[in-house]
Design a protein around this motif. Structure first.
Motif, PDB file in Angstrom:
ATOM      1  N   CYS A  59       1.132  17.612 -12.419  1.00 45.32           N
ATOM      2  CA  CYS A  59       0.125  17.022 -11.525  1.00 45.32           C
ATOM      3  C   CYS A  59       0.124  17.671 -10.144  1.00 45.32           C
ATOM      4  N   GLY A  60       0.750  18.852 -10.044  1.00 43.22           N
ATOM      5  CA  GLY A  60       0.615  19.644  -8.832  1.00 43.22           C
ATOM      6  C   GLY A  60       1.531  19.302  -7.685  1.00 43.22           C
ATOM      7  N   PHE A  61       2.653  18.626  -7.962  1.00 43.04           N
ATOM      8  CA  PHE A  61       3.612  18.295  -6.907  1.00 43.04           C
ATOM      9  C   PHE A  61       4.749  19.318  -6.919  1.00 43.04           C
TER      10      PHE A  61
ATOM     11  N   LEU B 258      -2.411  11.426  -8.954  1.00 43.57           N
ATOM     12  CA  LEU B 258      -1.502  10.313  -9.209  1.00 43.57           C
ATOM     13  C   LEU B 258      -1.967   9.477 -10.404  1.00 43.57           C
ATOM     14  N   THR B 259      -3.266   9.322 -10.554  1.00 42.61           N
ATOM     15  CA  THR B 259      -3.785   8.595 -11.711  1.00 42.61           C
ATOM     16  C   THR B 259      -3.431   9.330 -13.003  1.00 42.61           C
ATOM     17  N   ARG B 260      -3.548  10.652 -12.969  1.00 41.86           N
ATOM     18  CA  ARG B 260      -3.155  11.452 -14.128  1.00 41.86           C
ATOM     19  C   ARG B 260      -1.656  11.322 -14.380  1.00 41.86           C
ATOM     20  N   ALA B 261      -0.873  11.319 -13.330  1.00 40.01           N
ATOM     21  CA  ALA B 261       0.578  11.159 -13.474  1.00 40.01           C
ATOM     22  C   ALA B 261       0.921   9.824 -14.120  1.00 40.01           C
ATOM     23  N   ARG B 262       0.201   8.795 -13.743  1.00 37.60           N
ATOM     24  CA  ARG B 262       0.456   7.475 -14.317  1.00 37.60           C
ATOM     25  C   ARG B 262       0.165   7.467 -15.821  1.00 37.60           C
TER      26      ARG B 262
ATOM     27  N   SER C 267       7.689  19.112  -5.546  1.00 34.84           N
ATOM     28  CA  SER C 267       9.048  18.559  -5.662  1.00 34.84           C
ATOM     29  C   SER C 267       8.984  17.136  -6.191  1.00 34.84           C
ATOM     30  N   THR C 268      10.027  16.747  -6.901  1.00 38.09           N
ATOM     31  CA  THR C 268      10.086  15.399  -7.449  1.00 38.09           C
ATOM     32  C   THR C 268      10.188  14.335  -6.354  1.00 38.09           C
ATOM     33  N   PRO C 269      11.004  14.539  -5.293  1.00 38.36           N
ATOM     34  CA  PRO C 269      11.055  13.525  -4.228  1.00 38.36           C
ATOM     35  C   PRO C 269       9.688  13.283  -3.584  1.00 38.36           C
ATOM     36  N   HIS C 270       8.940  14.355  -3.365  1.00 40.85           N
ATOM     37  CA  HIS C 270       7.612  14.182  -2.770  1.00 40.85           C
ATOM     38  C   HIS C 270       6.693  13.419  -3.722  1.00 40.85           C
ATOM     39  N   PHE C 271       6.764  13.749  -4.997  1.00 44.04           N
ATOM     40  CA  PHE C 271       5.978  13.034  -6.001  1.00 44.04           C
ATOM     41  C   PHE C 271       6.340  11.553  -6.018  1.00 44.04           C
ATOM     42  N   SER C 272       7.627  11.253  -6.033  1.00 44.51           N
ATOM     43  CA  SER C 272       8.065   9.857  -6.067  1.00 44.51           C
ATOM     44  C   SER C 272       7.606   9.092  -4.838  1.00 44.51           C
ATOM     45  N   LYS C 273       7.675   9.749  -3.683  1.00 49.47           N
ATOM     46  CA  LYS C 273       7.247   9.112  -2.439  1.00 49.47           C
ATOM     47  C   LYS C 273       5.750   8.784  -2.488  1.00 49.47           C
ATOM     48  N   CYS C 274       4.944   9.748  -2.894  1.00 54.14           N
ATOM     49  CA  CYS C 274       3.496   9.536  -2.982  1.00 54.14           C
ATOM     50  C   CYS C 274       3.160   8.462  -4.015  1.00 54.14           C
ATOM     51  N   TYR C 275       3.879   8.487  -5.137  1.00 54.14           N
ATOM     52  CA  TYR C 275       3.614   7.537  -6.214  1.00 54.14           C
ATOM     53  C   TYR C 275       3.913   6.112  -5.766  1.00 54.14           C
ATOM     54  N   ARG C 276       5.060   5.950  -5.111  1.00 54.53           N
ATOM     55  CA  ARG C 276       5.443   4.619  -4.634  1.00 54.53           C
ATOM     56  C   ARG C 276       4.443   4.104  -3.599  1.00 54.53           C
TER      57      ARG C 276
ATOM     58  N   THR D 197       3.256   9.431 -22.538  1.00 61.97           N
ATOM     59  CA  THR D 197       3.979  10.583 -23.076  1.00 61.97           C
ATOM     60  C   THR D 197       5.468  10.438 -22.770  1.00 61.97           C
ATOM     61  N   PRO D 198       6.322  11.191 -23.494  1.00 57.98           N
ATOM     62  CA  PRO D 198       7.752  11.175 -23.208  1.00 57.98           C
ATOM     63  C   PRO D 198       8.160  12.187 -22.135  1.00 57.98           C
ATOM     64  N   MET D 199       7.197  12.777 -21.435  1.00 56.65           N
ATOM     65  CA  MET D 199       7.504  13.788 -20.420  1.00 56.65           C
ATOM     66  C   MET D 199       8.436  13.216 -19.355  1.00 56.65           C
ATOM     67  N   SER D 200       9.354  14.039 -18.882  1.00 57.96           N
ATOM     68  CA  SER D 200      10.253  13.611 -17.811  1.00 57.96           C
ATOM     69  C   SER D 200       9.481  13.512 -16.503  1.00 57.96           C
ATOM     70  N   ILE D 201      10.073  12.844 -15.525  1.00 56.67           N
ATOM     71  CA  ILE D 201       9.424  12.705 -14.227  1.00 56.67           C
ATOM     72  C   ILE D 201       9.218  14.068 -13.578  1.00 56.67           C
ATOM     73  N   ILE D 202      10.186  14.957 -13.747  1.00 57.41           N
ATOM     74  CA  ILE D 202      10.046  16.318 -13.199  1.00 57.41           C
ATOM     75  C   ILE D 202       8.862  17.032 -13.835  1.00 57.41           C
ATOM     76  N   GLU D 203       8.711  16.896 -15.150  1.00 59.66           N
ATOM     77  CA  GLU D 203       7.600  17.533 -15.852  1.00 59.66           C
ATOM     78  C   GLU D 203       6.256  16.935 -15.436  1.00 59.66           C
TER      79      GLU D 203
END
Length: 373
Positions: A296-298, A275-279, A300-309, A285-291
């Motif tokens: 960062c090894g997630f 998550l620190t790397r994702a931040r 699915s995007t919903p799972h990533f968003s949930k963990c990030y929040r 970078t201009p990378m999309s949230i999906i990218e």
């Protein structure tokens, strides 16, 4: 919780920078230069500053350069904030006279701050008990041992009520930009950042990169090896059983190591690294949230968003947004003469603040008064 108080509009804020022996010059410059540029871009004196030492004698920085302070601590200065500038060996640099003077400033309800290892002086004076505090990572362990009542954090800087502390290097720049943004709006702090070719103003949640080997020393080579494997495999995380096998320990031993020395489970620590790397990717970078999620090894995007929040308190899509509130702007200085300004507002015997001279020189710059307030 962090709070901010709008500054008075009638006069500039006055800051005193107390220089300890062997202070780091880069931290002092990182704290003062944003104030100079705030005045230049605003076209008037929003901030005034003085460098201080106990007796007014020159103080040697850690790089060997000597700085001649503007004033001694016994001079009658009407300061709004005092910032202690530390560096190498703060436990040796802090004297009884420093402590007594800082305690006197606190009794006068002045805001207090520190850069690099200056937090050590405030802690010695008992002025950081119960406050979230940042200090250079080299001093974290020693300071925690010496001052257990101080709420130490690994963040780049901390602004907690009337205390503002920053780790070393360029972190004071971020702290001052955040304070300036609170006082005079995000447009001004962004303008300063652009002038310094500073790509991103880091916030209070940004962390120091504390080398784990510094925290653990050389006593836990297995743990250091495991963490190195985790850091090298963020995009395709390695299972805990496989990690344990790589370093020749059992899964149970692996979990015990993390709980004992890092105070969390291996999976939690691995998630924090990802998550620190994702931040970093979201902010830099201009990378999309999906990218970013994929990098960062997630799965699915919903799972990533949930963990990030859950970890950072905001969703990834909001991470790139800046939040700033504009305090009432200070009144311009109008036709107040430069000679009068140079005398200061503290009487005829008060030292001249270099802020006045810097502002006068800046009047020929194309950016002078370029940010309306």
């Amino acid at each position: 919780m962090t709070t901010s108080t709008p500054v008075a509009a009638s006069s500039p804020q006055t800051l005193g920078f107390l220089l300890l022996d062997n202070f780091t010059l880069i931290s002092l410059a990182s704290a003062i230069e944003p104030l100079r540029m705030a005045n230049q871009l605003a076209g008037r004196e929003l901030y005034r500053w003085y460098t201080l030492s106990l007796d007014g004698a020159p103080v040697r920085a850690s790089d060997g350069l000597q700085v001649t302070p503007d004033a001694a601590t016994n001079m009658p200065l009407a300061l709004d904030m005092v910032i202690v500038c530390g560096g190498i060996g703060p436990s040796r640099s802090v004297q009884r006279e420093h402590i007594a003077w800082l305690q006197g400033q606190a009794r006068q309800s002045r805001r207090l701050g520190a850069v690099c290892t200056g937090s050590w002086a405030l802690a010695r004076a008992g002025l950081l008990d119960g406050y979230e505090t940042s200090i250079h990572w080299e001093c974290l362990a020693a300071m925690q041992e010496a001052f257990p009542r101080v709420a130490l954090t690994t963040r780049l800087f901390s602004i907690d009520r009337d205390r503002a502390t920053a780790s070393g290097g360029t972190a004071p720049l971020d702290m001052m930009l955040n304070l300036i943004g609170r006082d005079h709006g995000r447009e001004l702090s962004a303008g300063i950042s652009e002038m310094f070719i500073y790509d991103r103003v880091r916030g209070e949640q940004d962390q120091q990169r504390v080398p784990l080997k510094h925290v653990l020393g050389t006593t836990q080579p297995k743990l250091l090896e495991i963490v190195a494997l985790m850091e090298a495999n963020l995009e395709e995380p390695i299972g805990l059983d496989e990690l344990a096998h790589y370093v020749d320990v059992s899964r149970r031993q692996l979990e015990r190591l993390f709980q004992k020395y890092l105070h969390c489970s291996p999976s939690r620590y691995y998630l924090k690294l990802r998550l620190t790397r994702a931040r970093q990717l979201l902010k830099q970078t201009p990378m999309s949230i999906i990218e970013v999620a994929s990098a960062c090894g997630f799965v699915s995007t919903p799972h990533f968003s949930k963990c990030y929040r859950e970890y950072f308190g905001i969703p990834p899509r909001d991470e790139r947004l800046g939040i700033g509130s504009r305090a009432p702007a200070a009144e311009p200085l109008h036709t107040k003469a430069l000679a009068g300004l140079a005398q200061g507002d503290d009487g005829p015997d008060a030292p001249v603040s270099s802020a006045v001279l810097a502002l006068a020189q800046a009047q020929g710059e194309p950016t002078y008064a370029s940010v309306p307030l």
